[in-house]
Motif scaffolding. Sequence first.
Motif, PDB file in Angstrom:
ATOM      1  N   GLN A 188       0.828  -1.201   0.000  1.00  0.00           N
ATOM      2  CA  GLN A 188       0.000   0.000   0.000  1.00  0.00           C
ATOM      3  C   GLN A 188       0.865   1.255   0.000  1.00  0.00           C
ATOM      4  N   SER A 189       0.446   2.249  -0.776  1.00  0.00           N
ATOM      5  CA  SER A 189       1.158   3.529  -0.821  1.00  0.00           C
ATOM      6  C   SER A 189       0.254   4.627  -0.274  1.00  0.00           C
ATOM      7  N   LEU A 190       0.849   5.536   0.478  1.00  0.00           N
ATOM      8  CA  LEU A 190       0.128   6.667   1.047  1.00  0.00           C
ATOM      9  C   LEU A 190       0.761   7.962   0.561  1.00  0.00           C
ATOM     10  N   SER A 195      12.182   6.879   1.269  1.00  0.00           N
ATOM     11  CA  SER A 195      12.657   5.559   0.867  1.00  0.00           C
ATOM     12  C   SER A 195      12.585   4.569   2.021  1.00  0.00           C
ATOM     13  N   ARG A 196      12.302   5.075   3.225  1.00  0.00           N
ATOM     14  CA  ARG A 196      12.180   4.213   4.399  1.00  0.00           C
ATOM     15  C   ARG A 196      10.796   3.584   4.460  1.00  0.00           C
ATOM     16  N   PRO A 197      10.706   2.353   4.941  1.00  0.00           N
ATOM     17  CA  PRO A 197       9.380   1.775   5.143  1.00  0.00           C
ATOM     18  C   PRO A 197       8.663   2.459   6.302  1.00  0.00           C
ATOM     19  N   TYR A 198       7.375   2.633   6.137  1.00  0.00           N
ATOM     20  CA  TYR A 198       6.505   3.109   7.211  1.00  0.00           C
ATOM     21  C   TYR A 198       5.644   1.947   7.668  1.00  0.00           C
ATOM     22  N   TYR A 199       5.133   2.061   8.885  1.00  0.00           N
ATOM     23  CA  TYR A 199       4.294   1.001   9.449  1.00  0.00           C
ATOM     24  C   TYR A 199       2.970   1.610   9.889  1.00  0.00           C
ATOM     25  N   LEU A 200       1.903   1.083   9.309  1.00  0.00           N
ATOM     26  CA  LEU A 200       0.553   1.562   9.575  1.00  0.00           C
ATOM     27  C   LEU A 200      -0.109   0.645  10.588  1.00  0.00           C
ATOM     28  N   LEU A 246       1.596  12.013   1.155  1.00  0.00           N
ATOM     29  CA  LEU A 246       1.935  12.756   2.370  1.00  0.00           C
ATOM     30  C   LEU A 246       0.681  13.278   3.047  1.00  0.00           C
ATOM     31  N   ALA A 247      -0.288  13.739   2.264  1.00  0.00           N
ATOM     32  CA  ALA A 247      -1.526  14.251   2.853  1.00  0.00           C
ATOM     33  C   ALA A 247      -2.253  13.156   3.624  1.00  0.00           C
ATOM     34  N   GLN A 248      -2.292  11.953   3.059  1.00  0.00           N
ATOM     35  CA  GLN A 248      -2.938  10.847   3.765  1.00  0.00           C
ATOM     36  C   GLN A 248      -2.196  10.521   5.064  1.00  0.00           C
ATOM     37  N   ALA A 249      -0.873  10.489   4.987  1.00  0.00           N
ATOM     38  CA  ALA A 249      -0.080  10.191   6.179  1.00  0.00           C
ATOM     39  C   ALA A 249      -0.288  11.252   7.258  1.00  0.00           C
ATOM     40  N   ARG A 250      -0.371  12.513   6.832  1.00  0.00           N
ATOM     41  CA  ARG A 250      -0.621  13.577   7.819  1.00  0.00           C
ATOM     42  C   ARG A 250      -1.993  13.401   8.476  1.00  0.00           C
ATOM     43  N   ARG A 251      -2.992  13.103   7.677  1.00  0.00           N
ATOM     44  CA  ARG A 251      -4.352  12.971   8.225  1.00  0.00           C
ATOM     45  C   ARG A 251      -4.459  11.752   9.150  1.00  0.00           C
ATOM     46  N   ILE A 252      -3.777  10.674   8.799  1.00  0.00           N
ATOM     47  CA  ILE A 252      -3.738   9.511   9.691  1.00  0.00           C
ATOM     48  C   ILE A 252      -3.121   9.909  11.033  1.00  0.00           C
ATOM     49  N   THR A 253      -2.029  10.650  10.960  1.00  0.00           N
ATOM     50  CA  THR A 253      -1.340  11.092  12.170  1.00  0.00           C
ATOM     51  C   THR A 253      -2.214  11.999  13.017  1.00  0.00           C
ATOM     52  N   LEU A 254      -2.877  12.945  12.390  1.00  0.00           N
ATOM     53  CA  LEU A 254      -3.727  13.880  13.125  1.00  0.00           C
ATOM     54  C   LEU A 254      -4.897  13.159  13.790  1.00  0.00           C
ATOM     55  N   ALA A 255      -5.474  12.189  13.092  1.00  0.00           N
ATOM     56  CA  ALA A 255      -6.554  11.420  13.689  1.00  0.00           C
ATOM     57  C   ALA A 255      -6.044  10.596  14.868  1.00  0.00           C
ATOM     58  N   ALA A 256      -4.889   9.959  14.687  1.00  0.00           N
ATOM     59  CA  ALA A 256      -4.326   9.134  15.759  1.00  0.00           C
ATOM     60  C   ALA A 256      -4.008   9.967  16.991  1.00  0.00           C
ATOM     61  N   GLN A 257      -3.577  11.208  16.774  1.00  0.00           N
ATOM     62  CA  GLN A 257      -3.203  12.088  17.876  1.00  0.00           C
ATOM     63  C   GLN A 257      -4.394  12.799  18.519  1.00  0.00           C
ATOM     64  N   GLU A 265      -0.528  -6.711  13.339  1.00  0.00           N
ATOM     65  CA  GLU A 265      -0.931  -5.464  13.992  1.00  0.00           C
ATOM     66  C   GLU A 265      -0.369  -4.241  13.266  1.00  0.00           C
ATOM     67  N   LEU A 266       0.747  -4.414  12.605  1.00  0.00           N
ATOM     68  CA  LEU A 266       1.346  -3.357  11.792  1.00  0.00           C
ATOM     69  C   LEU A 266       1.435  -3.839  10.354  1.00  0.00           C
ATOM     70  N   VAL A 267       1.221  -2.902   9.435  1.00  0.00           N
ATOM     71  CA  VAL A 267       1.310  -3.207   8.012  1.00  0.00           C
ATOM     72  C   VAL A 267       2.357  -2.298   7.389  1.00  0.00           C
ATOM     73  N   GLU A 268       3.310  -2.874   6.700  1.00  0.00           N
ATOM     74  CA  GLU A 268       4.343  -2.056   6.052  1.00  0.00           C
ATOM     75  C   GLU A 268       3.732  -1.345   4.850  1.00  0.00           C
ATOM     76  N   VAL A 269       3.979  -0.039   4.756  1.00  0.00           N
ATOM     77  CA  VAL A 269       3.458   0.776   3.660  1.00  0.00           C
ATOM     78  C   VAL A 269       4.549   1.705   3.153  1.00  0.00           C
ATOM     79  N   GLU A 270       4.291   2.259   1.965  1.00  0.00           N
ATOM     80  CA  GLU A 270       5.167   3.296   1.425  1.00  0.00           C
ATOM     81  C   GLU A 270       4.497   4.649   1.631  1.00  0.00           C
TER      82      GLU A 270
END
Length: 398
Positions: A2-4, A261-266, A6-17, A251-256
């Motif tokens: 799965q690819s995200l 270039s680093r893996p992220y974990y969702l 930056l906007a999606q990653a920011r919104r995920i972060t804001l919701a989580a926080q 529990e974690l899913v590796e995403v781009e």
Amino acid sequence: MQSLSLAQARRITLAAQGFLDPPHATPTMATLTRTLKRTGVLQVDSVNVLQRAHYMPLFSRMGAYDTGLLERASTGRSRRLVEYWAHVQAFMPVDLWPHMRHRMDSYRPQRGKWWTDAVTEELEASLLAEIRELGPSTARDLDDGLPRSKKNWGWNWSATRKALDYLYVVGDLAIAGRTSQFEVLYDLPERVLPAAVLAMPTPAPEQAHRELIRRASISHGVGTEPDLRDYYRMRPAESKPAVAELVEAGELVEVEVEGSSRPYYLHVGARIPRRAAARALLSPFDPLVWERPRAEHLFGFRYRIEIYVPAAQREYGYYVLPFLLGDRIVARVDLKADRKAGVLTVKAAYAEQHAPAETAAELAAELGRLADWLGLDDIAVEPRGDLAAGVLAQLRSA
């Protein structure tokens, strides 16, 4: 994979926080509990030029709240929070205490975090006996009066203070609260923590590492392994196996994530909102921005605290708060609360390159909300920064 964006990653972060949670007209203990489930920990810092660090992240997410809520949650035998070296000095949920025992044990051979020569077994025993008899005590209450070291500015602690800090980090003492001067009150853990927490079994270090990474991933929503590691200040040898195990467990899913270039974990339970309508001033110690490389990648926001930088060399100011609008950090503002005069002073205000046209108006509104919460009657804007004039005009028109 799965690819995200930056906007999606920011919104995920804001919701989580917790920035996207529906607001409560009057925040209650339930609101506080919900918010603390998002942040996990609240960093504690003594700087009080605006408001102490542990109060601000709650305001940023909950709005104007009674600070007595946090006081009640962090004091008494039924407390929900206790201070420990969880990120750095921080409030953490009491149920994390067993998961920190491996960290406490690791400090014993070191005789504390940053010294080895000042703490003797005789001094430890004496202080424990005094606290057992006296109850919650500050270092000043217990100090032997010996002269403090003058070698290092800011860390001129007596032998008593050093020993108390050692006993605290190894778990032989706990922090019962603080005085009005922000001095730590030390007491025995059995008089600070709920009995049920102290009776909880101590997990194996590997189990504790997984739990810390699990909680970090819930609070971040999505993050790199270094992001997750930093949340509870773990070592790579602790965090990397924990991340791998949580990926294997599903529990974690590796995403781009776009631009990395680093893996992220969702985290599998993370929300991916379609939009974010957040507006908040962020403490320099807010979990959203405390790891600077993460803030720089996700938000395009390069941020450094300049408290310890000589005044003439500061780029933006002494106590600079990022301003979150939508899903971007669009400005930064240097603030000071003049409590005696009842004025919130804007020492400087700067817009980011991508700041939208409504930034000055939105920032002025948020400054008004902050001043009201702090009990300040007026807002003064000094003419420093490219956003200052616009903020001043908005405040005057309001």
